[in-house]
Design a protein around this motif. Sequence first.
Motif, PDB file in Angstrom:
ATOM      1  N   LEU A  44       0.833  -1.186   0.000  1.00 11.26           N
ATOM      2  CA  LEU A  44       0.000   0.000   0.000  1.00 11.26           C
ATOM      3  C   LEU A  44       0.872   1.241   0.000  1.00 11.26           C
ATOM      4  CD1 LEU A  44      -2.599  -1.056   2.692  1.00 11.26           C
ATOM      5  CD2 LEU A  44      -2.974  -0.886   0.238  1.00 11.26           C
ATOM      6  N   ASN A  45       0.408   2.266  -0.695  1.00 12.86           N
ATOM      7  CA  ASN A  45       1.162   3.517  -0.716  1.00 12.86           C
ATOM      8  C   ASN A  45       0.173   4.673  -0.810  1.00 12.86           C
ATOM      9  OD1 ASN A  45       0.473   3.728  -3.582  1.00 12.86           O
ATOM     10  ND2 ASN A  45       2.064   2.196  -3.906  1.00 12.86           N
ATOM     11  N   SER A  46       0.701   5.885  -0.902  1.00  9.82           N
ATOM     12  CA  SER A  46      -0.167   7.059  -0.879  1.00  9.82           C
ATOM     13  C   SER A  46      -1.043   7.150  -2.117  1.00  9.82           C
ATOM     14  CB  SER A  46       0.653   8.330  -0.792  1.00  9.82           C
ATOM     15  OG  SER A  46       1.438   8.281   0.364  1.00  9.82           O
ATOM     16  N   GLY A  47      -0.584   6.587  -3.210  1.00 12.83           N
ATOM     17  CA  GLY A  47      -1.398   6.623  -4.421  1.00 12.83           C
ATOM     18  C   GLY A  47      -2.498   5.580  -4.366  1.00 12.83           C
ATOM     19  N   TYR A  48      -2.231   4.486  -3.687  1.00 10.62           N
ATOM     20  CA  TYR A  48      -3.191   3.399  -3.530  1.00 10.62           C
ATOM     21  C   TYR A  48      -3.304   3.035  -2.054  1.00 10.62           C
ATOM     22  CZ  TYR A  48      -3.148   2.892  -8.571  1.00 10.62           C
ATOM     23  OH  TYR A  48      -3.266   3.132  -9.910  1.00 10.62           O
ATOM     24  N   PRO A  49      -3.973   3.903  -1.278  1.00 17.62           N
ATOM     25  CA  PRO A  49      -4.095   3.611   0.149  1.00 17.62           C
ATOM     26  C   PRO A  49      -5.033   2.441   0.405  1.00 17.62           C
ATOM     27  CG  PRO A  49      -5.382   5.561  -0.410  1.00 17.62           C
ATOM     28  CD  PRO A  49      -4.652   5.168  -1.643  1.00 17.62           C
ATOM     29  N   TRP A  50      -5.900   2.165  -0.565  1.00 20.60           N
ATOM     30  CA  TRP A  50      -6.785   1.012  -0.452  1.00 20.60           C
ATOM     31  C   TRP A  50      -6.334  -0.032  -1.470  1.00 20.60           C
ATOM     32  CZ3 TRP A  50     -12.410   3.349  -0.203  1.00 20.60           C
ATOM     33  CH2 TRP A  50     -12.554   3.978   1.039  1.00 20.60           C
TER      34      TRP A  50
ATOM     35  N   ASP C 152      -6.134  11.493  17.590  1.00 22.01           N
ATOM     36  CA  ASP C 152      -6.796  10.706  18.627  1.00 22.01           C
ATOM     37  C   ASP C 152      -8.173  10.243  18.211  1.00 22.01           C
ATOM     38  OD1 ASP C 152      -5.315  12.854  21.111  1.00 22.01           O
ATOM     39  OD2 ASP C 152      -4.652  10.893  20.371  1.00 22.01           O
ATOM     40  N   ALA C 153      -8.750  10.910  17.220  1.00 21.85           N
ATOM     41  CA  ALA C 153     -10.056  10.473  16.737  1.00 21.85           C
ATOM     42  C   ALA C 153      -9.897   9.493  15.587  1.00 21.85           C
ATOM     43  CB  ALA C 153     -10.864  11.678  16.274  1.00 21.85           C
ATOM     44  N   CYS C 154      -8.809   9.631  14.849  1.00 24.61           N
ATOM     45  CA  CYS C 154      -8.621   8.893  13.599  1.00 24.61           C
ATOM     46  C   CYS C 154      -8.587   7.387  13.799  1.00 24.61           C
ATOM     47  CB  CYS C 154      -7.307   9.370  12.987  1.00 24.61           C
ATOM     48  SG  CYS C 154      -6.842   8.518  11.487  1.00 24.61           S
ATOM     49  N   ILE C 155      -9.284   6.658  12.917  1.00 24.02           N
ATOM     50  CA  ILE C 155      -9.225   5.197  12.991  1.00 24.02           C
ATOM     51  C   ILE C 155      -8.307   4.628  11.910  1.00 24.02           C
ATOM     52  CG2 ILE C 155     -11.502   4.964  14.027  1.00 24.02           C
ATOM     53  CD1 ILE C 155     -12.612   4.211  11.270  1.00 24.02           C
ATOM     54  N   GLY C 156      -7.746   5.492  11.075  1.00 27.33           N
ATOM     55  CA  GLY C 156      -6.790   5.027  10.083  1.00 27.33           C
ATOM     56  C   GLY C 156      -7.436   4.350   8.886  1.00 27.33           C
ATOM     57  N   CYS C 157      -8.664   4.705   8.543  1.00 30.15           N
ATOM     58  CA  CYS C 157      -9.323   4.064   7.411  1.00 30.15           C
ATOM     59  C   CYS C 157      -8.768   4.534   6.079  1.00 30.15           C
ATOM     60  CB  CYS C 157     -10.828   4.298   7.454  1.00 30.15           C
ATOM     61  SG  CYS C 157     -11.327   5.981   7.059  1.00 30.15           S
ATOM     62  N   ARG C 158      -8.106   5.705   6.092  1.00 30.90           N
ATOM     63  CA  ARG C 158      -7.427   6.233   4.909  1.00 30.90           C
ATOM     64  C   ARG C 158      -8.390   6.637   3.786  1.00 30.90           C
ATOM     65  NH1 ARG C 158      -5.173   1.639   6.195  1.00 30.90           N
ATOM     66  NH2 ARG C 158      -5.466   0.613   4.185  1.00 30.90           N
ATOM     67  N   TYR C 159      -9.613   6.907   4.152  1.00 29.22           N
ATOM     68  CA  TYR C 159     -10.546   7.402   3.148  1.00 29.22           C
ATOM     69  C   TYR C 159     -10.118   8.798   2.713  1.00 29.22           C
ATOM     70  CZ  TYR C 159     -15.273   7.902   1.021  1.00 29.22           C
ATOM     71  OH  TYR C 159     -16.335   8.062   0.176  1.00 29.22           O
ATOM     72  N   CYS C 160      -9.556   9.589   3.636  1.00 29.45           N
ATOM     73  CA  CYS C 160      -9.101  10.930   3.281  1.00 29.45           C
ATOM     74  C   CYS C 160      -7.975  10.855   2.263  1.00 29.45           C
ATOM     75  CB  CYS C 160      -8.639  11.697   4.521  1.00 29.45           C
ATOM     76  SG  CYS C 160      -7.372  10.866   5.490  1.00 29.45           S
ATOM     77  N   VAL C 161      -7.096   9.880   2.435  1.00 28.94           N
ATOM     78  CA  VAL C 161      -5.991   9.708   1.484  1.00 28.94           C
ATOM     79  C   VAL C 161      -6.558   9.338   0.117  1.00 28.94           C
ATOM     80  CG1 VAL C 161      -3.870   8.441   1.008  1.00 28.94           C
ATOM     81  CG2 VAL C 161      -4.536   8.870   3.356  1.00 28.94           C
TER      82      VAL C 161
END
Lengths: 383, 390, 337
Positions: A44-50, C152-161
């Motif tokens: 996983l990377n910043s371009g493909y976080p999912w 502290d709120a973040c769950i790390g789902c990375r939807y923002c990324v």
Amino acid sequence: MSAAAPLRRSLVTPTTLVLAALVIVGFYFLALRLIYGLGAVTNLNSGYPWGIWVDVDIFIGTALGCGGFSMAILIYAFNGTAYHPLIRPALLGGLFGYTLGGLAAFTDLGRWWQAYNVLLPWHWQPNSIMFEVALCLLAYTVVLWIEFLPILLERFKWLALKRFLERWMFVFVALGILLPLMHQSSFGSVLLSMGPKLSPLWFTVWLPLLFVVSAILMGYAVVMFEATVVTHAFDLPSEHALISKLSKVVGWVSLVWLVIRWADLLNRGVVNLAFAGDLKASMFWIENALFIAAVLIFLTPAGRASQRASFLGAVALLGGAILYRLDALMIGDTPVGNWSYFPSVPELMVTIGIISLEILLYLVFIKLFPVLEGVSRSDTASA
Amino acid sequence: MAATRKSDINYTACLGPDPEAEIRGSGSVTRRQLVQFCAGVAATMGLSSAAGVRMAEAAISPARPPVIWLHGQECTGCTESLLRSYHPTLEALLLDVISLDYHDTLCVGAGKQALDYKHAMMEKHKGAYILVTEGGTPLKDGGIYCKVGGKTQADLIREAAEGAAAVIAIGSCASWGGIQSADPNPTGAVGTQKVIPGKLVINIPGCPASPYNLLSTVLYVLTFKRPPALDKENRPRFAYGRLIHENCERRPHFDAGRFALEFGDEGHRQGFCLYKIGCKGPETYANCPAIGFGDVGFGSWPVGTGHPCFGCTEKDTGFRKPLHALATVKTLTPPTAFPQVNAPEGAGPSAGAAAVLGAVAGVAVGAGAVLLKQMGNGKKNANDASKEQA
Amino acid sequence: MTELSRRQLLTNGCVGVAVTAAPTEAFAIARPPKEISPDAVGMLYDSTLCIGCKACVAACKAANEMPAEIPPDLSNWNEHTWDSAEDLSGRTLNVIKVYRNGTAEKKDREIDGFAFVKRHCLHCVDPSCVSVCPVGAMRKDPVTGVVSHDPDACIGCRYCVYACPFGVPQYDFSNPFGKIAKCQFCRHLLKDGKVPACCDVCPTGASLFGTVKDIEQETARRLSATPGTSYQFPRGRLGDNRPPNPATIPNYVKAIYGEHEGGGTQVRYIAGVPFPRLGLPTVPSQAPAALSEGVQHTIYQWLIAPIIAFAGLAVLVRRRVNHAEGDAGPKTKGDRP
């Protein structure tokens, strides 16, 4: 008792052993992920976080678990009482699809130890579609277990409790239709935030509708697939008659799906992108070809009549819908920058491990609990 | 250039029977010092040690040409900087070894006697001498603002250039006009090249110019009878081919964003980059960071002492741009390690991953094929679809 | 490799054409766009003034206490001691990159030239990250408009990324307890009335801080001035009395990046080469959040639709169950799934 009964076969077979081994390997890498972080185990990377954990284990995995939901619609909303034999296996598939999808989600989270924040009202952010998906998914998993409970109670002969539960089961069945309608469509809405990053071949305002209908289709296809494989693998009476009947419905719904999709593409004038000759275009055509193949098979009497053709049709539909999700989430996505992604071996092994666990648990449960019908009619005491 | 092959030079033979012998009598440079010095010069110019030996030979050859040195509008700083060198004593080198036959400042005589001697030398070595000019030449109002012996500097230069084998302009004043040419340039001061447009003038700008740059150029011309590689402003490339910014010892501070903001502040005391207080290193071509001034060791140049470079070699910068104005950074392409826009990132498929996926696909297809075959064999059971219609 | 590959240009172009060609009625379901706060703070990055000194990268690291980034493929060059971030990451909130074309001889020239670009959070007016975060870890300050993150709120789902149209938020994959990292406008300095570190240290004024209103005026002045005329470029913060950088107006590309992109951003860019060359993505002017929220609210506003659906389904299911019970006669209850 009901027509369903546990399949009296050994729990330990070459298949289950191989699956168990894959599960162990997968969980080993999952442990590494918890100790060393996502970067140590995935690509996983910043371009493909999912990556495939989100796309395959969660999005596709839960859609594969929509068997119960799809059958419930047919049976309760459209009075398809003939399909009763298929509902318990469908429910079982859904149970593990969602439970393990939830596990995959949990371990994919970057800050999993704070995952409970999504349940705390002061952290709720209702504008976020992911918020709705998370809560719906959790709720539906609980509902699935409640819907499955009677089967467990039947096995353990706790009949009084079972009767009590069944008085209120209609609530949970209703929820079991509502909740997937909500979150499977929201899986599509999740992509609405992608805006410019998602190719117009997939990005459309109709994403929620396309996702929920294809989830229902996947539910049917999975039921057809499971029924065929299980009855042949364990030498049980074929359910082909039911499957054949079901496939007509599926064929029409698939056709409608295709029509909506293409009407939208033509309306937006983006079909030219399908001829760009790149990876996105190729995957788009493969996806459509698979759907069309399924439609052709299911809408022709000869296709429906043939077991092989029906099976291939189910596989084609599964393939098309799975590819649709993979394309919409990953392949159709153009990240900002110049990014590549391909899952690493540990990443793949975790996904394979989770899928193996789903299959393994399914096999174990059909042998321990009264899920399959037609068992009592065939061999009873063979080892 | 790479070091020479061992067989090229025989140092012992070069040094001669008595390396410590002073060449021109007592107080002069020894042969060893001369050969060592010329080897160093050759290295600075990117030539081989063999070339250095040839330079040493040419420098003391009886057939070497003399040097005529004229002064115009100048402060004599370039000559002074020449005199401040000690390794070896350059004035000894130049005066004794190369034969500086006439130098406006350094000649012993004065007045008519000195000028007559100059003309005699120019006649005697006509077509062979090297002319060095120091200082600018005023052209306004007929050039009356600088006259020596009743003649304008412009005329003097034209006269001397006629019989010169090569013309070298030392210092910014002779190269492009220098301080007197700063706005509003009341005397119309220009560099030597503008006075004698028909003849090539090798420019050695700087304020002062580095004496080593001058000496290296003179030795080169003496030895190879042609000028060294020059840039488009006729400055030798070995000295003026790179920006100060490219050689500066404080460059890592620039690259990491560490700047002195005021004289004496914390950053200044740590030796941080002086770009923000006006260093013109990024737009100035010179080799000061490499060779320094005054022979007192590393860091003996303005930036090394903590004052920003003011671009003394460049005619568009020195005495033109304010001391503390930011320089235009004439960075040639940024280093290859500078992060690039749209650089590829992320991992593509590995062999292992492809293998795993292949295996999964293989198993799925194989199992499917087996299943289809089984179906084809016809399973007879009560729910066979051929007996029931959908 | 350094140029925008033809494929990327084609893709960008197709996206651009497709998006602009798409009928706007299709997105009429979007909710109204958000308005910028009247006291919003912003930044002007002028690529033509940037000299690639990376003082801002160093200052940002120091001000936000971020660790050094030492890429393994550069360790031969920087001896494992030198922070040399190549891109935004879990440890780097601000980065300078170079665009090079051909011989890269002249600064701010598109062909055979080079130019610098500064990448970090643009603090959108209608941020996608704020809209998509399920737990509200991303918040937009209602007054300054600064988009901040609460680990502290973040769950790390990375939807923002995944959702950010500019590719800004970064998750630190290398850390098992990784956080999401992005520029927060040095809000810990802003509250003391100071200037964000990058703007504070920039020697040429390429990174300039100020209220969005002031930034817009300054940008308009520069773009309308005649190239070649001398100009006093302010440094640090617009309105401060720091000595300006006297230089000449270059040949700007007559466009402002961030004016409309994604619904508008508070960080604006002007440059001497076209923005796609600098790696700045082509983003249409409707904020993605406006569309996704519009669709979601249309379906789920006040949960009316789900509640009605549930009621209807419950009735339907109950009826079917009772019907089945009645039809089938006194069957054992175990028949029902």
